[in-house]
Write a protein that holds these residues in place. Structure first.
Motif, short mmCIF file in Angstrom:
data_model
loop_
_atom_site.label_atom_id
_atom_site.label_comp_id
_atom_site.label_asym_id
_atom_site.label_seq_id
_atom_site.Cartn_x
_atom_site.Cartn_y
_atom_site.Cartn_z
N ASN A 250 0.85 -1.19 0.00
CA ASN A 250 0.00 0.00 0.00
C ASN A 250 0.89 1.25 0.00
OD1 ASN A 250 -1.67 2.25 0.94
ND2 ASN A 250 -3.22 0.69 1.36
N PRO A 251 0.74 2.15 -0.98
CA PRO A 251 1.71 3.24 -1.13
C PRO A 251 1.55 4.40 -0.16
CG PRO A 251 0.02 3.40 -2.82
CD PRO A 251 -0.24 2.11 -2.08
N ASN A 252 0.45 4.47 0.59
CA ASN A 252 0.28 5.66 1.44
C ASN A 252 -0.43 5.38 2.77
OD1 ASN A 252 -2.39 5.30 0.55
ND2 ASN A 252 -2.08 6.73 -1.14
N PHE B 28 -1.08 4.73 6.68
CA PHE B 28 -0.51 4.93 8.01
C PHE B 28 -0.48 3.58 8.71
CE2 PHE B 28 -1.09 6.06 12.57
CZ PHE B 28 0.06 6.81 12.74
N HIS B 29 0.66 3.21 9.30
CA HIS B 29 0.84 1.91 9.94
C HIS B 29 0.55 0.77 8.95
CE1 HIS B 29 0.43 3.44 14.39
NE2 HIS B 29 1.44 4.01 13.72
N ALA B 30 1.13 0.87 7.77
CA ALA B 30 0.98 -0.21 6.79
C ALA B 30 1.60 -1.50 7.31
CB ALA B 30 1.63 0.18 5.47
N LEU B 31 2.61 -1.38 8.14
CA LEU B 31 3.22 -2.54 8.80
C LEU B 31 3.26 -2.24 10.29
CD1 LEU B 31 4.67 -5.25 8.77
CD2 LEU B 31 6.80 -4.04 8.30
N ILE B 32 2.55 -3.07 11.06
CA ILE B 32 2.47 -2.81 12.49
C ILE B 32 2.64 -4.10 13.29
CG2 ILE B 32 -0.07 -2.94 12.40
CD1 ILE B 32 -0.12 -0.98 14.78
N VAL B 33 3.42 -4.00 14.36
CA VAL B 33 3.57 -5.09 15.32
C VAL B 33 2.92 -4.61 16.61
CG1 VAL B 33 5.16 -6.59 16.56
CG2 VAL B 33 5.74 -5.81 14.25
N GLU B 34 1.82 -5.25 16.99
CA GLU B 34 1.09 -4.80 18.17
C GLU B 34 1.83 -5.18 19.46
OE1 GLU B 34 -3.52 -4.77 16.61
OE2 GLU B 34 -2.78 -6.58 17.60
N SER B 35 1.31 -4.69 20.58
CA SER B 35 1.98 -4.84 21.87
C SER B 35 2.27 -6.31 22.17
CB SER B 35 1.12 -4.25 22.99
OG SER B 35 -0.14 -4.92 23.05
N GLY B 36 3.51 -6.57 22.52
CA GLY B 36 3.91 -7.92 22.87
C GLY B 36 4.22 -8.81 21.69
N GLY B 37 3.95 -8.35 20.49
CA GLY B 37 4.24 -9.14 19.30
C GLY B 37 5.74 -9.19 19.04
N ASN C 155 6.38 -0.21 1.70
CA ASN C 155 6.27 0.70 0.56
C ASN C 155 5.45 1.95 0.85
OD1 ASN C 155 7.87 -0.38 -1.43
ND2 ASN C 155 6.21 -0.89 -2.82
N SER C 156 4.87 2.06 2.02
CA SER C 156 4.04 3.23 2.32
C SER C 156 4.90 4.48 2.49
CB SER C 156 3.23 3.00 3.59
OG SER C 156 2.54 4.18 3.97
N ASN C 157 4.43 5.59 1.90
CA ASN C 157 5.15 6.86 2.04
C ASN C 157 4.65 7.68 3.23
OD1 ASN C 157 2.71 7.96 1.22
ND2 ASN C 157 3.39 8.34 -0.88
N SER C 158 3.80 7.09 4.06
CA SER C 158 3.31 7.80 5.26
C SER C 158 4.45 8.05 6.23
CB SER C 158 2.22 6.95 5.93
OG SER C 158 1.93 7.46 7.22
N SER C 159 4.36 9.15 6.95
CA SER C 159 5.39 9.45 7.94
C SER C 159 5.37 8.44 9.09
CB SER C 159 5.20 10.86 8.49
OG SER C 159 3.92 11.00 9.09
N GLY C 160 4.25 7.74 9.23
CA GLY C 160 4.15 6.70 10.25
C GLY C 160 3.86 5.36 9.61
N ALA C 161 4.59 5.03 8.56
CA ALA C 161 4.33 3.80 7.81
C ALA C 161 4.56 2.55 8.65
CB ALA C 161 5.21 3.76 6.56
N GLY D 15 7.48 -16.33 2.84
CA GLY D 15 7.37 -14.90 3.08
C GLY D 15 5.93 -14.46 3.13
N ALA D 16 5.73 -13.16 3.35
CA ALA D 16 4.39 -12.57 3.40
C ALA D 16 4.40 -11.25 2.64
CB ALA D 16 3.97 -12.35 4.85
N VAL D 17 3.56 -11.17 1.62
CA VAL D 17 3.41 -9.94 0.81
C VAL D 17 1.94 -9.57 0.82
CG1 VAL D 17 3.65 -8.90 -1.46
CG2 VAL D 17 5.38 -10.50 -0.65
N ALA D 18 1.63 -8.34 1.22
CA ALA D 18 0.24 -7.91 1.29
C ALA D 18 0.16 -6.40 1.15
CB ALA D 18 -0.41 -8.36 2.60
N GLY D 19 -1.08 -5.90 0.97
CA GLY D 19 -1.26 -4.46 0.94
C GLY D 19 -0.79 -3.84 2.24
N ASP D 20 -1.23 -4.39 3.36
CA ASP D 20 -0.70 -4.02 4.67
C ASP D 20 -0.72 -5.25 5.56
OD1 ASP D 20 -3.32 -3.52 6.67
OD2 ASP D 20 -3.75 -3.19 4.55
#
Length: 432
Positions: free
Chosen positions: A152-154, A156-165, A177-183, A398-403
């Motif tokens: 996903n190109p834009n 926010f939190h396109a890739l996130i590891v939640e608490s304890g993950g 690939n996200s251009n967000s400042s908090g990608a 591997g894992a490839v996804a929009g987010d």
């Protein structure tokens, strides 16, 4: 006393003309050499492009297990690029299996192109034409070292590891690939962490997350192309065929059931502790309804690829698309094929099956209350993928996804496309 100008013969008379004449010859020679050199380099470039295209075409045939047509396909591609053996003195030689010193064997095809170009300068010394040679090798190789990629190109939190993950991809690379400042966000609470070979982000890292990211993420990077785009391309034959059972109908599994490759229209559901769905070797296509496993249901896939699509147009199309959902109480064991065109792909949903990201609820989920192993890669290029386990989720691929979201308190180990032997993903590429 007056000095008289001497009007007699001057020994320097005509010297300038002689110098000009010599200079003109030299300049003309340089111009001829420049023209010859330009023509020669141009023809070499054209010949190399033809050889490269031919080698890549042959490699695609090898990847698709059509090795008997690797040579003919390469020859045809060379001809399409203007190099037909025996025409205009040109020679196209295709060798399969390759005998190249660096890339030999049945995984590679070798192409040699020979041509000549007319030379003005060389003609003065009896060589009116100069040989032009090009050499290329195409083959089936491992893919990029990237093993976790969000496309996903834009977001926010396109890739996130939640608490304890805790995500361990130390043998491969992560790319957001996200251009967000908090990608990218790795939550600090309860020891959230992301460990990889390298971590790259087009945008930035959300500084408010403060989890462990090792090594330090490289921000402001250029986007990468989809690392599985050329390896998981589907043909009509992959997804065509009549619906299993002859109609659009949800298949509900309540006992121990063995399934066989085919097209399942309306979805598959295993929602009880007594539900066991055994996927035998082959390709399974779900059209509408998705796959739902809950209530302690078990799914076992053996050398199988699951392809999740929208429903047939007559049955609602995209509006009936449903995700792959392994609930937190599901039991999973899945092994992808180790040969064939989509070898190494365990589960996938190609582009355009849903209206993501319009409906955030459409989230593929692969979780389990216990340890779970997926031997193969997960591919959802324009959808969301949630991963996690009450024990440890191991993905030998591997894992490839929009987010991608790694759930709270999960332990996820990912080995990578190239390093997941024998479930490594291969691609057709130009290697030389």
């Amino acid at each position: 006393m007056h000095n008289k100008l001497r009007c007699g013969n001057d020994p320097r008379r005509g010297a300038v003309l002689l110098l000009i004449a010599i200079a003109m010859v030299a300049i003309t020679g340089v111009m001829i050499m420049a023209i010859d050199g330009g023509l020669l380099q141009r023809q070499r470039r054209i010949a190399q492009l033809a050889a490269d295209a031919a080698a890549k075409a042959g490699a695609i045939e090898i990847l698709n297990l059509r090795t008997d047509s690797a040579i003919s396909s390469a020859i045809s591609e060379a001809s399409r690029n203007g190099f037909t053996s025996g025409v205009g003195g040109r020679v196209v030689q295709v060798t399969y299996p390759s005998t190249d010193a660096s890339f030999s064997g049945t995984n590679f095809v070798q192409v040699d192109v020979r041509d000549s170009v007319r030379s003005i300068f060389a003609g003065f010394i009896g060589r009116p034409r100069v040989a032009v040679n090009a050499h290329a090798v195409g083959g089936v190789t491992g893919t990029t070292q990237v093993c976790i990629a969000t496309l996903n190109p834009n977001m926010f939190h396109a890739l996130i590891v939640e608490s304890g993950g805790q995500v361990n991809a130390s043998g491969c690379d992560v790319y957001d690939n996200s251009n967000s400042s908090g990608a990218l966000c790795v939550t600090a609470s309860e020891g959230g962490s992301l460990i990889a070979g390298t971590i790259s982000i087009v945008g930035g890292y959300d500084s408010g997350c403060r989890g462990t990211v090792s090594p330090t993420a490289k921000t402001g990077q250029s986007p990468i192309s989809d690392p599985l785009a050329s390896t998981a391309v589907l043909q009509v034959s992959d997804t065509s065929g009549a619906c299993t059972g002859g109609s659009y109908n949800l298949l509900t599994i309540t006992t121990d059931v063995t399934l066989y490759p085919g097209v399942y229209c309306g979805g598959i559901k295993a929602g009880k502790s007594t539900s066991v769905a055994r996927f035998t070797p082959g390709v399974y296509v779900i059209k509408g309804g998705g796959l739902s496993v809950s209530g302690g249901g078990t799914v076992i896939g053996t050398n199988a690829t699951l392809i999740n699509l929208a429903a047939p147009a007559a049955n609602g199309g995209i509006s009936k698309f449903a995700v792959i959902d392994f609930g937190s109480d599901a039991v999973i064991s899945w092994t992808a094929p180790t040969s064939g065109r989509i070898a190494g792909i365990a589960m996938m949903s190609p582009l355009g099956q849903t209206d993501y990201p319009a409906h955030a609820a459409q989230q593929n989920q692969i979780t389990s209350a216990a340890n779970a192993t997926i031997d193969g890669s997960l591919y959802f290029p324009d959808q969301e993928l949630r991963l996690g386990s009450g024990g440890t989720l191991t993905i030998n691929g591997g894992a490839v996804a929009g987010d991608i979201l790694f759930r709270s308190d999960s332990r996820v180990n990912i080995s990578g496309f190239a390093g997941a032997s024998p479930f490594a993903i291969k691609q057709a590429s130009l290697v030389k």
